[in-house]
Enzyme design. Structure first.
Site, PDB file in Angstrom:
ATOM      1  N   SER A 193       3.920   9.037   5.352  1.00 19.65           N
ATOM      2  CA  SER A 193       4.666   7.940   5.560  1.00 19.65           C
ATOM      3  C   SER A 193       5.689   8.443   7.375  1.00 19.65           C
ATOM      4  O   SER A 193       5.595   9.371   7.427  1.00 19.65           O
ATOM      5  CB  SER A 193       6.142   7.244   4.485  1.00 19.65           C
ATOM      6  OG  SER A 193       5.894   6.750   4.176  1.00 19.65           O
ATOM      7  N   HIS A 199       2.182   2.248   6.832  1.00 19.86           N
ATOM      8  CA  HIS A 199       0.885   3.063   7.167  1.00 19.86           C
ATOM      9  C   HIS A 199      -0.382   2.241   7.102  1.00 19.86           C
ATOM     10  O   HIS A 199       0.117   1.080   7.212  1.00 19.86           O
ATOM     11  CB  HIS A 199       0.779   3.293   5.372  1.00 19.86           C
ATOM     12  CG  HIS A 199       1.495   4.564   4.604  1.00 19.86           C
ATOM     13  ND1 HIS A 199       1.315   5.432   4.249  1.00 19.86           N
ATOM     14  CD2 HIS A 199       2.456   4.554   3.946  1.00 19.86           C
ATOM     15  CE1 HIS A 199       1.910   6.223   3.737  1.00 19.86           C
ATOM     16  NE2 HIS A 199       2.954   5.040   3.557  1.00 19.86           N
ATOM     17  N   HIS A 211      -0.617   3.565  -2.934  1.00 15.70           N
ATOM     18  CA  HIS A 211       0.170   4.201  -4.296  1.00 15.70           C
ATOM     19  C   HIS A 211       0.359   3.332  -4.966  1.00 15.70           C
ATOM     20  O   HIS A 211       0.085   1.993  -4.916  1.00 15.70           O
ATOM     21  CB  HIS A 211       1.961   4.061  -3.337  1.00 15.70           C
ATOM     22  CG  HIS A 211       1.667   4.935  -2.010  1.00 15.70           C
ATOM     23  ND1 HIS A 211       1.757   4.088  -0.700  1.00 15.70           N
ATOM     24  CD2 HIS A 211       1.946   6.278  -1.159  1.00 15.70           C
ATOM     25  CE1 HIS A 211       1.970   5.174   0.354  1.00 15.70           C
ATOM     26  NE2 HIS A 211       2.514   6.181  -0.444  1.00 15.70           N
ATOM     27  N   TYR A 240       2.654   2.334  -6.712  1.00 19.10           N
ATOM     28  CA  TYR A 240       3.873   1.483  -6.576  1.00 19.10           C
ATOM     29  C   TYR A 240       3.801  -0.139  -5.999  1.00 19.10           C
ATOM     30  O   TYR A 240       4.377  -0.553  -6.253  1.00 19.10           O
ATOM     31  CB  TYR A 240       5.389   1.997  -5.475  1.00 19.10           C
ATOM     32  CG  TYR A 240       5.497   1.985  -4.093  1.00 19.10           C
ATOM     33  CD1 TYR A 240       4.877   1.673  -3.588  1.00 19.10           C
ATOM     34  CD2 TYR A 240       5.369   3.558  -3.989  1.00 19.10           C
ATOM     35  CE1 TYR A 240       4.947   1.933  -1.906  1.00 19.10           C
ATOM     36  CE2 TYR A 240       5.475   4.240  -2.755  1.00 19.10           C
ATOM     37  CZ  TYR A 240       4.926   3.724  -1.813  1.00 19.10           C
ATOM     38  OH  TYR A 240       5.065   3.150  -0.474  1.00 19.10           O
ATOM     39  N   GLU A 241       2.023   0.087  -5.302  1.00 20.75           N
ATOM     40  CA  GLU A 241       1.761  -1.085  -4.151  1.00 20.75           C
ATOM     41  C   GLU A 241       1.503  -1.628  -5.562  1.00 20.75           C
ATOM     42  O   GLU A 241       0.761  -2.932  -5.148  1.00 20.75           O
ATOM     43  CB  GLU A 241       1.034  -0.973  -3.702  1.00 20.75           C
ATOM     44  CG  GLU A 241       1.815   0.008  -2.466  1.00 20.75           C
ATOM     45  CD  GLU A 241       0.643   0.867  -1.073  1.00 20.75           C
ATOM     46  OE1 GLU A 241       0.060  -0.692   0.247  1.00 20.75           O
ATOM     47  OE2 GLU A 241       0.094   1.371  -1.588  1.00 20.75           O
ATOM     48  N   ALA A 295       6.678  11.998   3.373  1.00 16.98           N
ATOM     49  CA  ALA A 295       7.707  12.027   3.334  1.00 16.98           C
ATOM     50  C   ALA A 295       8.922  12.430   2.380  1.00 16.98           C
ATOM     51  O   ALA A 295       8.066  12.123   1.387  1.00 16.98           O
ATOM     52  CB  ALA A 295       8.247  10.693   4.356  1.00 16.98           C
ATOM     53  N   MET A 347       6.775   9.661  -3.376  1.00 14.15           N
ATOM     54  CA  MET A 347       6.541   8.690  -4.468  1.00 14.15           C
ATOM     55  C   MET A 347       4.594   9.069  -3.532  1.00 14.15           C
ATOM     56  O   MET A 347       4.547   7.846  -4.060  1.00 14.15           O
ATOM     57  CB  MET A 347       6.682   7.766  -4.202  1.00 14.15           C
ATOM     58  CG  MET A 347       8.109   7.450  -3.822  1.00 14.15           C
ATOM     59  SD  MET A 347       8.471   5.761  -3.235  1.00 14.15           S
ATOM     60  CE  MET A 347      10.488   6.063  -3.130  1.00 14.15           C
ATOM     61  N   SER A 348       4.409  10.073  -3.823  1.00 18.96           N
ATOM     62  CA  SER A 348       2.686  10.030  -3.614  1.00 18.96           C
ATOM     63  C   SER A 348       2.204  11.804  -4.341  1.00 18.96           C
ATOM     64  O   SER A 348       3.046  12.820  -4.213  1.00 18.96           O
ATOM     65  CB  SER A 348       2.416   9.798  -1.907  1.00 18.96           C
ATOM     66  OG  SER A 348       2.994  11.123  -1.007  1.00 18.96           O
ATOM     67  N   ASN A 381      15.314  13.105   4.393  1.00 21.68           N
ATOM     68  CA  ASN A 381      16.856  12.206   4.109  1.00 21.68           C
ATOM     69  C   ASN A 381      16.957  13.445   3.089  1.00 21.68           C
ATOM     70  O   ASN A 381      16.294  13.530   2.485  1.00 21.68           O
ATOM     71  CB  ASN A 381      16.701  10.854   4.125  1.00 21.68           C
ATOM     72  CG  ASN A 381      15.557  10.684   2.793  1.00 21.68           C
ATOM     73  OD1 ASN A 381      14.673  10.110   2.494  1.00 21.68           O
ATOM     74  ND2 ASN A 381      16.345  10.599   1.568  1.00 21.68           N
ATOM     75  N   HIS A 425      14.252   2.548   3.869  1.00 28.60           N
ATOM     76  CA  HIS A 425      13.093   2.887   4.492  1.00 28.60           C
ATOM     77  C   HIS A 425      12.643   3.000   6.399  1.00 28.60           C
ATOM     78  O   HIS A 425      12.166   4.111   6.625  1.00 28.60           O
ATOM     79  CB  HIS A 425      11.718   1.979   4.087  1.00 28.60           C
ATOM     80  CG  HIS A 425      10.200   2.661   4.228  1.00 28.60           C
ATOM     81  ND1 HIS A 425       9.377   3.595   3.721  1.00 28.60           N
ATOM     82  CD2 HIS A 425       9.284   1.777   4.789  1.00 28.60           C
ATOM     83  CE1 HIS A 425       8.518   3.785   4.487  1.00 28.60           C
ATOM     84  NE2 HIS A 425       7.949   2.328   4.412  1.00 28.60           N
TER      85      HIS A 425
END
Ligand code: HPA
Length: 267
Positions: free
Chosen positions: A26, A57, A79, A81-82, A109, A206-207, A230, A242
């Site tokens: 990201s 992305h 991902h 989550y998509e 990220a 998340m990746s 963060n 995000h």
């Protein structure tokens, strides 16, 4: 879909034979602008590659030269989550394997769990914890992959040593730690972050973990970097958003790109 995707890409490569693929996380998409003689391949032109749905992305592979080497850059991930199955997350890596890629550089990220990992820290991934509760190797064995890949050195020790060396030479501060890969897409709760900290995680995202599992099964060596965008939830009072994650990634991107270019130059 591995074969048709590889064939479509090979046609566009027009005789080039990249041995290194670089996956952009990201907010890190600008990296592709560093490539010389770039050939852009939108996902819409690659069989089986859906369009990414996440802001920040894009969706293209970019072939070109970096530090005199032929490389293939993946700008835009799939991902889970998509709504994608683990196997689709892994599809680009399987296509890279089919194209003869031997080294995979992954970026992401991530939230910083370890105290002192503030926004802007670059972390070399030493190891990971797959907390997505999915595995891309689930199901029939894909040709060229191992059924039970060894995962005792998922991030290649020699490549990590090279990355430390390049960072020292370029005077880029480089932290090193363990990345926990979760399913997402909600960010973690403070209690979950405290749990992850006890489990030994230094950063969370998340990746990456499924791609690395796939690469190891296919015999591709991996190098991974987290751009800490963060402090993770509850580490500070800061709320997560995000857009801020992307802004920070964007800010770190130049430094990270210099580091990757320095590594690629010595591969
Ligand atoms: N958690 C999970 N994924 C992330 C984070 C985070 O804090 N920051 C960037 N990606």
């Amino acid at each position: 879909m591995i074969g048709p995707a590889a064939a479509a890409i090979r046609e566009r490569l027009d005789g080039r034979t990249p041995h290194v693929a670089i996956v952009l996380g990201s907010g890190l998409g600008q990296f592709a602008e560093r490539l010389g003689d770039a050939v852009r391949m939108p996902y819409a032109d690659i069989p089986g590659f859906p369009s990414p749905t996440v802001v920040g992305h894009s969706g293209e592979l970019v072939a070109g030269t970096l530090a005199g080497r032929s490389v293939l850059v993946q700008s835009g991930r799939f991902h889970m989550y998509e709504g994608h199955p683990a196997a689709l997350t892994a599809l680009p890596v399987r296509v890279f394997a089919r194209l003869g890629i031997q080294t995979l550089v992954l970026t992401n990220a991530a939230g910083g769990i370890r105290r002192g990992f503030g926004s802007g820290t670059v972390m070399l991934i030493a190891d990971h914890i797959n907390l997505s509760f999915r595995n891309p190797l689930f199901g029939p064995v894909i040709a060229g992959e191992e059924r039970f890949p060894d995962m005792s050195d998922p991030y290649d020790p020699a490549l990590r040593a090279l990355a430390r060396d390049v960072a020292r030479r370029l005077r880029i501060p480089l932290a090193e730690g363990v990345y926990a890969g979760l399913l997402g897409p909600s960010y973690e709760t403070p209690a979950e972050i405290r749990m992850l900290e006890r489990l030994g995680a230094d950063a969370v995202g998340m990746s990456t973990v499924l791609e690395v599992i796939t690469a190891r099964a296919a015999g591709i060596r991996c190098l991974g970097f987290s751009a800490i965008t963060n402090p993770a939830a509850g580490v500070t009072l800061q709320k997560l958003h995000h857009l801020e994650v992307m802004e920070t990634a964007y800010r770190i991107a130049g430094e990270l790109a210099g580091l990757i270019e320095g590594v690629v130059a010595e591969l």
